[in-house]
Design an enzyme around this catalytic site. Sequence first.
Site, PDB file in Angstrom:
ATOM      1  CG  HIS A  76      -3.850  -0.941   6.488  1.00 26.50           C
ATOM      2  ND1 HIS A  76      -3.820  -0.996   7.865  1.00 26.50           N
ATOM      3  CD2 HIS A  76      -2.887  -0.055   6.134  1.00 26.50           C
ATOM      4  CE1 HIS A  76      -2.871  -0.178   8.304  1.00 26.50           C
ATOM      5  NE2 HIS A  76      -2.296   0.406   7.278  1.00 26.50           N
TER       6      HIS A  76
ATOM      7  CG  ASP B 200       4.902   2.933   7.291  1.00 29.58           C
ATOM      8  OD1 ASP B 200       3.985   3.350   6.561  1.00 29.58           O
ATOM      9  OD2 ASP B 200       4.709   2.093   8.188  1.00 29.58           O
ATOM     10  CG  HIS B 201       4.328   0.009   4.065  1.00 33.20           C
ATOM     11  ND1 HIS B 201       4.432  -1.336   4.321  1.00 33.20           N
ATOM     12  CD2 HIS B 201       3.875   0.585   5.216  1.00 33.20           C
ATOM     13  CE1 HIS B 201       4.042  -1.567   5.565  1.00 33.20           C
ATOM     14  NE2 HIS B 201       3.701  -0.424   6.125  1.00 33.20           N
TER      15      HIS B 201
ATOM     16  CG  HIS C 163      -0.343   0.065   2.552  1.00 29.00           C
ATOM     17  ND1 HIS C 163       0.580  -0.859   3.000  1.00 29.00           N
ATOM     18  CD2 HIS C 163      -0.505   0.958   3.561  1.00 29.00           C
ATOM     19  CE1 HIS C 163       0.939  -0.549   4.231  1.00 29.00           C
ATOM     20  NE2 HIS C 163       0.304   0.563   4.601  1.00 29.00           N
TER      21      HIS C 163
ATOM     22  CG  HIS D 217      -0.345   4.135   4.966  1.00 31.77           C
ATOM     23  ND1 HIS D 217      -1.045   3.244   5.744  1.00 31.77           N
ATOM     24  CD2 HIS D 217      -1.200   5.148   4.676  1.00 31.77           C
ATOM     25  CE1 HIS D 217      -2.286   3.700   5.920  1.00 31.77           C
ATOM     26  NE2 HIS D 217      -2.400   4.851   5.277  1.00 31.77           N
TER      27      HIS D 217
ATOM     28  CG  ASP E 176       0.881  -1.935   7.223  1.00 27.91           C
ATOM     29  OD1 ASP E 176       1.797  -2.679   7.629  1.00 27.91           O
ATOM     30  OD2 ASP E 176       0.942  -0.697   7.279  1.00 27.91           O
TER      31      ASP E 176
ATOM     32  CG  HIS F 227       4.769  -3.164   9.988  1.00 29.77           C
ATOM     33  ND1 HIS F 227       3.752  -2.753  10.828  1.00 29.77           N
ATOM     34  CD2 HIS F 227       4.795  -2.253   8.980  1.00 29.77           C
ATOM     35  CE1 HIS F 227       3.181  -1.658  10.336  1.00 29.77           C
ATOM     36  NE2 HIS F 227       3.800  -1.328   9.224  1.00 29.77           N
TER      37      HIS F 227
HETATM   38 ZN   LIG Z   1       2.896   0.164   7.887  1.00 27.17          ZN
END
Ligand SMILES: [Zn+2]
Length: 297
Positions: free
Chosen positions: A133, A65-66, A61, A63, A196, A254
């Site tokens: 998520h 941090d990914h 996804h 977000h 996630d 994670h």
């Molecule tokens: Zn994450």
Amino acid sequence: MRQFVVLGTASQVPTRTRNHNGYLLLWDGQGLLFDPGEGTQRQMLLAGVSASQITRICLTHVHGDHCFGLPGVLSRMVLDGVQHPVHLHFPASGEEVVRALVSLASPGLDLRLLPHGGSGIVAPGLEVRPLNHRIETYGYRFVEPDGRTLLPDRLAAAGIVGSDIGRLQREGNLGAIRQEDVSVPRRGQRFAFVMDTAECEGAEELADGADLLVAESTFSDEDAGLARQYRHLTAGQAGALAAGGGVGTLLLAHFSARYEDVLPLVGQARARAAGTNVLAANDLDRVAFPARRRNVS
Ligand SMILES: [Zn+2]
């Protein structure tokens, strides 16, 4: 060589000991980079892997941090003169973010954007399933086709030696000897990547029969309320996911920055996953792909 290289394991914010996400699956000459967060380029250097090893990039996804490590990694591939095509898989609804990140990278890479909007096969051996998520998210599953293992004693008994062995494998038979007569079925190895998500059917389908399952374990069981609120897994839920799928090895990753020590999370996952080897991922770990399991169909 089949190996899983851990580049970063922090959820949301990095810590002194954990970089943002980043994982590289090395598989027979292919390199699948999953969820490159900030700092992935440097983590690769520290882990001893090169950008030219990457053949596919898989985002669960968009977000930050990914995926915020994407421009750096792509620019590095250009700098290193990578000539092979690079396939980038991501959820279709994240296309605007992906295009923005890609546009920041230096031009010159044969990058192929491959959005997906539902369950299915997105490349040879690579499947996606929707997760649950806060934004559209997909987990991945990489599966080796089932094959057959030749039995040396039966080959010898049939008098098959040298280049005839390769011929038998290619052609399926050698005179009256069929490949089935001198081999046993070999189940293809399975890798699953679940990031996630709250508990969901997609995660269960991905985990099913995995030899190695990499699963998010953002929260401890005591913080199940937070996990519910932000749609993440607790360590115990990750363990239950692995148990339900008959997973061989579960690698927890994670982690929320609130846990300095993740050993209690490993304990919580183990408590729900009897029969599964449970490990916590640490930055720069190299995990050999687990050996083939017997008696698994
Ligand atoms: Zn994450």
